[in-house]
Scaffold this active site. Structure first.
Site, mmCIF file in Angstrom:
data_model
loop_
_atom_site.group_PDB
_atom_site.id
_atom_site.type_symbol
_atom_site.label_atom_id
_atom_site.label_comp_id
_atom_site.label_asym_id
_atom_site.label_seq_id
_atom_site.Cartn_x
_atom_site.Cartn_y
_atom_site.Cartn_z
ATOM 1 N N LYS A 42 0.840 -1.203 0.000
ATOM 2 C CA LYS A 42 0.000 0.000 0.000
ATOM 3 C C LYS A 42 0.872 1.249 0.000
ATOM 4 O O LYS A 42 2.085 1.174 0.183
ATOM 5 C CB LYS A 42 -0.911 0.005 1.223
ATOM 6 C CG LYS A 42 -0.181 0.049 2.557
ATOM 7 C CD LYS A 42 -1.150 0.022 3.715
ATOM 8 C CE LYS A 42 -0.401 0.052 5.055
ATOM 9 N NZ LYS A 42 -1.326 0.085 6.203
ATOM 10 N N TYR B 132 18.244 28.717 9.195
ATOM 11 C CA TYR B 132 17.136 29.593 9.558
ATOM 12 C C TYR B 132 17.010 29.734 11.072
ATOM 13 O O TYR B 132 17.132 28.769 11.820
ATOM 14 C CB TYR B 132 15.811 29.047 9.011
ATOM 15 C CG TYR B 132 15.629 29.264 7.530
ATOM 16 C CD1 TYR B 132 15.482 30.547 7.021
ATOM 17 C CD2 TYR B 132 15.601 28.196 6.652
ATOM 18 C CE1 TYR B 132 15.295 30.750 5.653
ATOM 19 C CE2 TYR B 132 15.415 28.379 5.290
ATOM 20 C CZ TYR B 132 15.268 29.669 4.801
ATOM 21 O OH TYR B 132 15.093 29.858 3.450
#
Length: 357
Positions: free
Chosen positions: A35, A254
């Protein structure tokens, strides 16, 4: 030149992992769970490595059709069953096995005319409390299905919520035993990956391994499978594309949340959260650079991350980087990022080139 971020898939590892599972389950037949596009590996890429399986289990009818069109003629199981009545005609056309977990699905089957009787997996809710009939409702659903000429074989199915935890499977197995008393079929499919490895009493006629086929642990701790012989199928790799020498007191990335205590070399790696590497991975998440284990440093950016080159004096622009694979287990990265390997695999970004070796 293409961007150097690659997901390398080892087809031999898939074959080996399936063989390991077979040793665990003795005579039980194996549904290989593919899946979520083969757990993010790519269905078209992985099914060939698993073609010695007894059947494939997935969710989407479209993915089942891909398998059929690629030459798989064996059993295919739809783990969530069908979502609308029209799906039944595709199930019939492509000879798929479907889970039934609700009364409306029984009614839908009752009013169709398949070209051949449908094989059905009847889902019991034994304690996970997602899909499935209650222990009281199961015998009624089973009887209703057994009376339909549209139905072929019936198999009892459930899913374990705690098979990877100390709670184990005993409570749910008790529900299975009680609820299944009036179900005449001896066919059962109970075991997921964790139950396959650690609860042999659940193996029955069919098992449904998923994450273990791809070489990761259902517990989230790679050490739990270290002696089993499972191999990582996916290696997420990239390269150092720049090197920065940051002076003492300088910041990385950042927010500037990480400062360096002394002048230090860092590598910029072409991989970020837009590739599927977790943004939540903190400084210190393991990474493999130029054959040496080191760590990430600072925040993961959309397209890049920084690695500490202090342990890697030979690292240079173009040095190979393993984000996870054989040297850095995907479970280690997942644990550092407070998630699970299932998520990392299944959210690999489409822009990452996938190659089968």
């Amino acid at each position: 030149m293409p961007r150097p971020t690659l997901a390398m898939l080892d087809s031999n590892a898939l074959q080996s992992n399936l063989a390991v599972i077979r040793r665990y389950v003795s005579q039980a037949r194996v549904w290989s769970v593919v899946k979520a596009n083969g757990y993010g590996h790519g269905l078209s890429a992985v099914w060939q490595g698993l073609r010695k399986t007894d059947g494939f289990a997935l969710l989407e009818i479209d993915e089942a059709i891909v398998l059929r069109e690629n030459g798989w003629y064996g059993p295919i199981l739809l783990l969530e069953g069908f979502f609308q009545i029209a799906d039944l005609y595709e199930i019939d056309r492509y000879q798929l096995t479907t889970v039934v977990h609700s009364n409306w699905q029984i009614n839908a089957i009752k009013y169709m005319t398949p070209t051949a009787p449908l094989d059905i997996y009847v889902k019991l809710n034994s304690g996970m409390n997602r899909l499935g009939f209650s222990d009281q409702g199961l015998p009624v659903a089973w009887q209703a299905l057994s009376e339909l000429k549209q139905v072929g074989t019936l198999t009892l199915m459930t899913h374990f919520a705690y098979a990877n935890l100390p709670e184990g499977v005993s409570a749910q197995m008790a529900v299975v035993k009680q609820a299944a008393g009036n179900c005449m079929s001896t066919l059962r499919c109970l075991a997921n990956s964790a139950a396959v490895l650690w609860h042999p009493e659940t193996h029955e006629q069919w098992v449904r391994p998923g994450i273990v086929l791809y070489g990761a642990s259902p517990s989230g701790d790679w050490q739990d499978i270290a002696e089993i012989g499972l191999q990582p199928v996916m290696t997420l790799q990239s390269e150092v594309i720049a090197i920065q020498t940051v002076p003492a007191g300088g910041c990385i990335g950042y927010g500037g949340r990480r400062r360096v205590a002394e002048t230090q070399r860092f590598g910029v790696v072409a991989c970020g959260y837009a590739d599927g590497y977790p943004r939540s991975a903190p400084t210190g998440t393991p990474v493999w650079v130029e054959g040496v284990r080191t760590r990430t440093f600072g925040r993961v950016s959309m397209d890049m991350l920084m690695v500490d080159l202090q342990p890697c004096p030979l690292a240079r622009i173009g040095s190979k980087v393993e984000l996870w694979g054989n040297h850095v287990k995907i479970d280690e990265v997942a644990a550092a990022a407070d998630t699970v390997s299932y998520e990392l695999m299944s959210t690999l970004a489409p822009r990452v080139t996938v190659k089968l070796r």
